[in-house]
Design a protein around this motif. Structure first.
Motif, PDB file in Angstrom:
ATOM      1  N   ASN A  69       5.454  -7.175 -11.280  1.00  0.00           N
ATOM      2  CA  ASN A  69       5.523  -5.730 -11.050  1.00  0.00           C
ATOM      3  C   ASN A  69       4.944  -4.914 -12.196  1.00  0.00           C
ATOM      4  OD1 ASN A  69       6.541  -5.856  -8.487  1.00  0.00           O
ATOM      5  ND2 ASN A  69       8.683  -5.549  -9.084  1.00  0.00           N
ATOM      6  N   THR A  98       2.628  -2.101  -9.938  1.00  0.00           N
ATOM      7  CA  THR A  98       3.359  -0.871  -9.630  1.00  0.00           C
ATOM      8  C   THR A  98       2.848   0.250 -10.532  1.00  0.00           C
ATOM      9  OG1 THR A  98       5.086  -1.304 -11.276  1.00  0.00           O
ATOM     10  CG2 THR A  98       5.427  -2.223  -9.060  1.00  0.00           C
ATOM     11  N   THR A 108      11.430  -2.886  -7.783  1.00  0.00           N
ATOM     12  CA  THR A 108      10.444  -2.737  -6.721  1.00  0.00           C
ATOM     13  C   THR A 108      10.268  -4.053  -5.971  1.00  0.00           C
ATOM     14  OG1 THR A 108       9.248  -1.070  -8.008  1.00  0.00           O
ATOM     15  CG2 THR A 108       8.053  -2.128  -6.182  1.00  0.00           C
ATOM     16  N   PRO A 109      10.373  -4.032  -4.629  1.00  0.00           N
ATOM     17  CA  PRO A 109      10.166  -5.260  -3.845  1.00  0.00           C
ATOM     18  C   PRO A 109       8.801  -5.861  -4.117  1.00  0.00           C
ATOM     19  CG  PRO A 109      11.095  -3.532  -2.477  1.00  0.00           C
ATOM     20  CD  PRO A 109      10.727  -2.885  -3.773  1.00  0.00           C
ATOM     21  N   LYS A 163       5.266  -7.367  -3.543  1.00  0.00           N
ATOM     22  CA  LYS A 163       4.281  -7.062  -2.516  1.00  0.00           C
ATOM     23  C   LYS A 163       2.936  -7.666  -2.878  1.00  0.00           C
ATOM     24  CE  LYS A 163       2.442  -2.993  -0.058  1.00  0.00           C
ATOM     25  NZ  LYS A 163       2.502  -1.515   0.011  1.00  0.00           N
ATOM     26  N   HIS A 179      -0.839  -6.989   1.228  1.00  0.00           N
ATOM     27  CA  HIS A 179       0.246  -5.997   1.174  1.00  0.00           C
ATOM     28  C   HIS A 179       1.514  -6.441   1.899  1.00  0.00           C
ATOM     29  CE1 HIS A 179      -2.845  -3.542  -0.556  1.00  0.00           C
ATOM     30  NE2 HIS A 179      -3.538  -3.522   0.562  1.00  0.00           N
ATOM     31  N   LYS A 180       1.614  -7.694   2.232  1.00  0.00           N
ATOM     32  CA  LYS A 180       2.854  -8.221   2.797  1.00  0.00           C
ATOM     33  C   LYS A 180       3.933  -8.218   1.724  1.00  0.00           C
ATOM     34  CE  LYS A 180       4.727 -12.283   5.215  1.00  0.00           C
ATOM     35  NZ  LYS A 180       4.409 -13.642   5.750  1.00  0.00           N
ATOM     36  N   THR A 181       5.173  -7.898   2.117  1.00  0.00           N
ATOM     37  CA  THR A 181       6.266  -7.817   1.149  1.00  0.00           C
ATOM     38  C   THR A 181       7.160  -9.054   1.220  1.00  0.00           C
ATOM     39  OG1 THR A 181       7.615  -6.565   2.723  1.00  0.00           O
ATOM     40  CG2 THR A 181       6.296  -5.301   1.161  1.00  0.00           C
TER      41      THR A 181
END
Length: 273
Positions: free
Chosen positions: A162, A166, A229-230, A232, A237-239
């Motif tokens: 992240n 992010t 933040t999850p 990704k 862009h799959k989480t």
């Protein structure tokens, strides 16, 4: 504009980091010719392979000037210095960021055996990102230039990932001082500037102030971003929620897919230039 190197004062932005590690880049700045990790150096910058690469290619551009090296990355180009303006400093470092991108693109071309120039250009322009961490972990200013595969054994946890995917990671082009409100106020004071600076001032005055770039500066907010933040995927862009295992498995699949289309991914080892 010649930027010269000398020993610098110590200013830590992260007191929890061991001081010897926090200042690890200073010895490279002082004597780059002694380090195998250095791919390029001149009087202005050193370009090195990251010591803990988070992707198949991960470089750092490290400015050497004593007035610049200990500036916070979100502030460094919003000041004018004795020998150059913030704009001049940004434009100069931008050229070295481009050089680092070229080093990566050329390396990928060679290792994969890519003959299609368009494919290499697509990698360079869209798959290699440059930027800084909002909370730097090391004292000397450094700009990350990194491929977006994040296929590396050094990528071990959510914070690692992240911190590059992010708002914690600020793209280099968002550091352009002409789009920063602080620098706009500075150059509009017209203190000790040459004609080039005055021209830039007029350009900023004519711009819409809503275009000013603003970065999150709260340590609490930024640390929460990288912790919460999850996860990704940067490619599709799959989480993956909180699961680093699932994310890394998926990134391995994306790595194979991305580079198999260009050559043999098995020829790519981490930061092998």
């Amino acid at each position: 504009m010649k930027l010269h190197n000398k020993n610098l004062f110590n200013l830590s932005y992260c007191s929890s980091i061991d001081m010897s590690f926090a200042n690890a880049f200073q010895k490279i700045i002082d004597q780059p010719e002694k380090f195998d990790s250095v791919l390029f150096h001149d009087e202005n910058v050193v370009i090195i392979k990251d010591m803990f690469p988070k992707a198949v290619r991960h470089l750092l551009v490290i400015p050497r000037h004593p007035d610049v090296t200990h500036q916070h990355p979100l502030d460094v180009f919003n000041s004018n210095y004795k020998d150059f303006t913030g704009e001049e400093s940004y434009k100069m470092i931008e050229e070295y960021v481009d050089r680092a991108k070229n080093l990566i693109a050329d390396s990928l071309r060679e290792k994969l055996g890519v003959k299609d120039d368009a494919s290499v250009q697509e990698l360079r322009n869209n798959f290699i990102k440059a930027g800084v961490h909002s909370i730097p972990s090391l004292n000397n200013l450094h700009i990350h230039v990194i491929t977006q595969d994040f296929h590396s054994p050094r990528l071990k946890n959510r914070k690692h990932y992240n911190s590059f995917t992010t708002k914690f990671f600020v793209p280099f082009d968002q550091l352009n001082p002409l789009y920063n409100e602080v620098y706009n106020r500075l150059i509009n004071r017209n203190d000790n500037f040459d004609s080039a600076s005055e021209t830039s001032s007029a350009e900023v005055q004519d711009s819409d102030q809503s275009e000013f770039t603003r970065h999150t500066r709260s340590v609490v907010v930024l640390e929460n971003i990288i912790k919460s933040t999850p996860l990704k995927c940067t490619i599709c862009h799959k989480t993956f929620g909180n699961s680093m295992v699932k994310l890394k498995d998926h990134l391995s699949e994306e790595f194979e897919k991305k580079f198999s289309a260009l050559g043999n991914p098995e020829n790519l080892t981490i930061n092998d230039f």
